[in-house]
Design an enzyme around this catalytic site. Structure first.
Site, PDB file in Angstrom:
ATOM      1  N   HIS A   1      -1.303   1.056  12.183  1.00  0.00           N
ATOM      2  CA  HIS A   1       0.034   1.625  12.392  1.00  0.00           C
ATOM      3  C   HIS A   1       0.060   2.725  13.450  1.00  0.00           C
ATOM      4  O   HIS A   1       1.009   3.510  13.496  1.00  0.00           O
ATOM      5  CB  HIS A   1       0.601   2.130  11.055  1.00  0.00           C
TER       6      HIS A   1
ATOM      7  N   VAL B   1      -2.015   7.127  10.023  1.00  0.00           N
ATOM      8  CA  VAL B   1      -1.916   7.546  11.425  1.00  0.00           C
ATOM      9  C   VAL B   1      -2.513   8.943  11.608  1.00  0.00           C
ATOM     10  O   VAL B   1      -2.411   9.527  12.686  1.00  0.00           O
ATOM     11  CB  VAL B   1      -0.436   7.539  11.890  1.00  0.00           C
TER      12      VAL B   1
HETATM   13  C1  BJW Z   1      -3.772   7.563  -4.441  1.00  0.00           C
HETATM   14  C2  BJW Z   1      -3.991   8.929  -4.488  1.00  0.00           C
HETATM   15  C3  BJW Z   1      -5.312   9.356  -4.612  1.00  0.00           C
HETATM   16  C4  BJW Z   1      -1.878   8.623  -4.252  1.00  0.00           C
HETATM   17  N1  BJW Z   1      -6.299   8.457  -4.671  1.00  0.00           N
HETATM   18  N2  BJW Z   1      -4.756   6.694  -4.522  1.00  0.00           N
HETATM   19  C5  BJW Z   1       6.434  -9.961   4.848  1.00  0.00           C
HETATM   20  C6  BJW Z   1       7.054  -9.867   3.619  1.00  0.00           C
HETATM   21  C7  BJW Z   1       8.025  -8.896   3.402  1.00  0.00           C
HETATM   22  C8  BJW Z   1       8.407  -8.003   4.395  1.00  0.00           C
HETATM   23  C9  BJW Z   1       7.795  -8.099   5.616  1.00  0.00           C
HETATM   24  C10 BJW Z   1       6.836  -9.074   5.826  1.00  0.00           C
HETATM   25  N3  BJW Z   1       6.373  -8.933   7.113  1.00  0.00           N
HETATM   26  C11 BJW Z   1       7.032  -7.896   7.684  1.00  0.00           C
HETATM   27  C12 BJW Z   1       7.913  -7.377   6.806  1.00  0.00           C
HETATM   28  C13 BJW Z   1       8.809  -6.217   7.091  1.00  0.00           C
HETATM   29  C14 BJW Z   1       8.109  -4.882   6.898  1.00  0.00           C
HETATM   30  C15 BJW Z   1       7.672  -4.742   5.442  1.00  0.00           C
HETATM   31  O1  BJW Z   1       6.536  -4.905   5.081  1.00  0.00           O
HETATM   32  N4  BJW Z   1       8.591  -4.377   4.578  1.00  0.00           N
HETATM   33  C16 BJW Z   1       8.284  -4.199   3.144  1.00  0.00           C
HETATM   34  C17 BJW Z   1       8.527  -2.747   2.758  1.00  0.00           C
HETATM   35  C18 BJW Z   1       9.090  -5.172   2.355  1.00  0.00           C
HETATM   36  N5  BJW Z   1       6.968  -4.753   7.800  1.00  0.00           N
HETATM   37  C19 BJW Z   1       7.136  -4.387   9.050  1.00  0.00           C
HETATM   38  O2  BJW Z   1       8.230  -4.141   9.509  1.00  0.00           O
HETATM   39  C20 BJW Z   1       5.898  -4.288   9.920  1.00  0.00           C
HETATM   40  N6  BJW Z   1       6.094  -5.031  11.117  1.00  0.00           N
HETATM   41  C21 BJW Z   1       5.958  -6.358  11.186  1.00  0.00           C
HETATM   42  O3  BJW Z   1       5.516  -7.015  10.246  1.00  0.00           O
HETATM   43  O4  BJW Z   1       6.338  -6.913  12.381  1.00  0.00           O
HETATM   44  C22 BJW Z   1       6.688  -8.293  12.416  1.00  0.00           C
HETATM   45  C23 BJW Z   1       8.026  -8.453  11.711  1.00  0.00           C
HETATM   46  C24 BJW Z   1       9.071  -7.614  12.039  1.00  0.00           C
HETATM   47  C25 BJW Z   1      10.294  -7.726  11.390  1.00  0.00           C
HETATM   48  C26 BJW Z   1      10.434  -8.670  10.361  1.00  0.00           C
HETATM   49  C27 BJW Z   1       9.366  -9.492  10.037  1.00  0.00           C
HETATM   50  C28 BJW Z   1       8.147  -9.372  10.708  1.00  0.00           C
HETATM   51  C29 BJW Z   1       5.687  -2.838  10.356  1.00  0.00           C
HETATM   52  C30 BJW Z   1       5.344  -1.940   9.246  1.00  0.00           C
HETATM   53  C31 BJW Z   1       5.180  -0.507   9.760  1.00  0.00           C
HETATM   54  C32 BJW Z   1       4.994   0.497   8.660  1.00  0.00           C
HETATM   55  N7  BJW Z   1       5.098   1.806   9.213  1.00  0.00           N
HETATM   56  C33 BJW Z   1       4.859   2.969   8.379  1.00  0.00           C
HETATM   57  C34 BJW Z   1       5.074   4.258   9.226  1.00  0.00           C
HETATM   58  C35 BJW Z   1       3.915   4.481  10.184  1.00  0.00           C
HETATM   59  C36 BJW Z   1       4.134   5.672  11.044  1.00  0.00           C
HETATM   60  C37 BJW Z   1       4.058   6.976  10.309  1.00  0.00           C
HETATM   61  O5  BJW Z   1       3.122   7.250   9.531  1.00  0.00           O
HETATM   62  O6  BJW Z   1       4.926   7.793  10.544  1.00  0.00           O
HETATM   63  O7  BJW Z   1       3.524   2.932   7.875  1.00  0.00           O
HETATM   64  S1  BJW Z   1       5.838   2.991   6.897  1.00  0.00           S
HETATM   65  C38 BJW Z   1       4.591   3.635   5.857  1.00  0.00           C
HETATM   66  O8  BJW Z   1       4.163   2.644   4.874  1.00  0.00           O
HETATM   67  C39 BJW Z   1       3.385   3.851   6.765  1.00  0.00           C
HETATM   68  C40 BJW Z   1       2.253   3.455   5.877  1.00  0.00           C
HETATM   69  O9  BJW Z   1       1.106   3.152   6.661  1.00  0.00           O
HETATM   70  C41 BJW Z   1       2.802   2.283   5.124  1.00  0.00           C
HETATM   71  C42 BJW Z   1       2.113   1.988   3.838  1.00  0.00           C
HETATM   72  O10 BJW Z   1       2.216   3.048   2.942  1.00  0.00           O
HETATM   73  P1  BJW Z   1       0.963   3.440   2.042  1.00  0.00           P
HETATM   74  O11 BJW Z   1      -0.148   3.898   2.900  1.00  0.00           O
HETATM   75  O12 BJW Z   1       0.667   2.336   1.117  1.00  0.00           O
HETATM   76  O13 BJW Z   1       1.519   4.747   1.286  1.00  0.00           O
HETATM   77  P2  BJW Z   1       2.421   4.856  -0.043  1.00  0.00           P
HETATM   78  O14 BJW Z   1       2.960   6.227  -0.095  1.00  0.00           O
HETATM   79  O15 BJW Z   1       3.365   3.736  -0.143  1.00  0.00           O
HETATM   80  O16 BJW Z   1       1.367   4.657  -1.227  1.00  0.00           O
HETATM   81  C43 BJW Z   1       0.360   5.606  -1.536  1.00  0.00           C
HETATM   82  C44 BJW Z   1      -0.525   5.031  -2.609  1.00  0.00           C
HETATM   83  O17 BJW Z   1      -1.587   5.920  -2.817  1.00  0.00           O
HETATM   84  C45 BJW Z   1       0.185   4.843  -3.961  1.00  0.00           C
HETATM   85  O18 BJW Z   1      -0.152   3.559  -4.483  1.00  0.00           O
HETATM   86  C46 BJW Z   1      -0.417   5.950  -4.828  1.00  0.00           C
HETATM   87  O19 BJW Z   1      -0.519   5.567  -6.203  1.00  0.00           O
HETATM   88  C47 BJW Z   1      -1.776   6.098  -4.208  1.00  0.00           C
HETATM   89  N8  BJW Z   1      -2.406   7.410  -4.367  1.00  0.00           N
HETATM   90  N9  BJW Z   1      -2.765   9.603  -4.444  1.00  0.00           N
HETATM   91  C48 BJW Z   1      -5.975   7.139  -4.675  1.00  0.00           C
HETATM   92  N10 BJW Z   1      -5.613  10.702  -4.707  1.00  0.00           N
END
Ligand code: BJW
Ligand code: ZN
Length: 249
Positions: free
Chosen positions: A120, A104
């Site tokens: 997101h 974001v």
């Molecule tokens: C490097 C590095 C370097 C570090 N070089 N690499 C299906 C199955 C299971 C669950 C669900 C499903 N469908 C929906 C769900 C529920 C839920 C979900 O997924 N839960 C799981 C956790 C189990 N999903 C939702 O709720 C989504 N909505 C949805 O699906 O609606 C329909 C629905 C609703 C309810 C039930 C079912 C369906 C919405 C998800 C919204 C996520 N929001 C956030 C916050 C955004 C706002 C903000 O920024 O403030 O999004 S949470 C947070 O996680 C943020 C990120 O975009 C997102 C992903 O994180 P990301 O980017 O992967 O970061 P990290 O920190 O996790 O990882 C960093 C990586 O970088 C690591 O791997 C490091 O190793 C690496 N790294 N330095 C290269 N230099």
């Protein structure tokens, strides 16, 4: 080993008709923006994944706004890194590049990328928490260091404003999910960069691309649940790996 892998990926990118990219917080880590699930994902002992919820906002809107203002300040002071910049140049040097980001922070745009799907939302926008439809663009208004405890901002309709981002349990914009899914299905090469691949639906996109025959390339400093699906794993910081690929194009 890495050299051969980089050569191989560059060769596939050169001939690809469509390249899709999924980025996560890891690509901005080297700009000084904390990731969600790393040790730096903690803010005042709250975990980022607990704050990014509608429940947290309902219970403690001021706390949640404080966190977002703190992040806006960090992001406002940060600059796109060599990874963001290399990706933005891919848009010009390769055929049809689609960038799907979970971030974001707007750093891809600041790096010059234009073909972006922000799954997101964007931290620089606020919107009405009651759904009157108001959206307020606060891009570039970097909060001062002492802005923490100011009141929760209100919409013209009297309801609270909230950050225009997608929290856990909330639906993503279906049009954006559609566009991201189409980008995954149509890709010859799919790059997955800096994401823990835990959060859906974004985490499902690489499997879609793989099923449709794309070469899936993961760039990350650690293993993720996607590592076993990836055809190529480039282990290292995105700000090092992406310029190294670009140098071989
Ligand atoms: C490097 C590095 C370097 C570090 N070089 N690499 C299906 C199955 C299971 C669950 C669900 C499903 N469908 C929906 C769900 C529920 C839920 C979900 O997924 N839960 C799981 C956790 C189990 N999903 C939702 O709720 C989504 N909505 C949805 O699906 O609606 C329909 C629905 C609703 C309810 C039930 C079912 C369906 C919405 C998800 C919204 C996520 N929001 C956030 C916050 C955004 C706002 C903000 O920024 O403030 O999004 S949470 C947070 O996680 C943020 C990120 O975009 C997102 C992903 O994180 P990301 O980017 O992967 O970061 P990290 O920190 O996790 O990882 C960093 C990586 O970088 C690591 O791997 C490091 O190793 C690496 N790294 N330095 C290269 N230099
Ligand atoms: Zn309103």
């Amino acid at each position: 080993m890495l050299d051969n892998q980089l050569d191989g990926v560059a060769a596939r990118l050169r001939t690809a008709r469509a390249v899709s990219v999924l980025t996560g917080a890891g690509i901005s880590a080297e700009s000084g923006v904390p990731t969600f699930r790393g040790k730096d994902g903690l803010w005042r002992n709250y975990s980022a994944t607990d704050l990014a919820t509608p429940e947290a906002f309902a219970r403690a809107p001021q706390l949640v706004w404080e966190w977002y203002r703190w992040r806006r300040r960090l992001i406002g002071q940060a600059s796109p890194n060599a990874g963001h910049l290399a990706l933005s140049r891919f848009e010009r040097s390769l055929t049809h590049v689609e960038l799907v980001t979970q971030n974001v922070d707007g750093l891809h745009q600041r790096a010059g990328s234009r073909n972006i799907v922000e799954l997101h939302g964007n931290i620089w926008r606020a919107r009405c928490a009651e759904g009157c439809g108001a959206v307020i663009d606060e891009a570039g208004v970097v909060p001062p260091a002492d802005a923490g405890r100011v009141a929760v901002p209100l919409c013209a309709c009297g309801a609270r404003l909230r950050p225009d981002v997608v929290w856990f349990g909330e639906s993503l914009d279906p049009a954006l999910v559609d566009r991201a899914a189409r980008a995954a299905r149509g890709a010859d090469v799919f790059l997955v960069i800096g994401t823990s691949a835990l959060v859906y639906p974004a985490a499902g996109l690489p499997s879609v691309a793989s099923r449709e025959g794309a070469l899936v390339v993961e760039i990350n400093i650690e293993d993720t649940p996607l590592t076993s699906l990836a055809d190529v794993t480039l282990r290292g910081p995105a700000a090092v790996i992406l310029p190294a690929i670009e140098a071989r194009l």
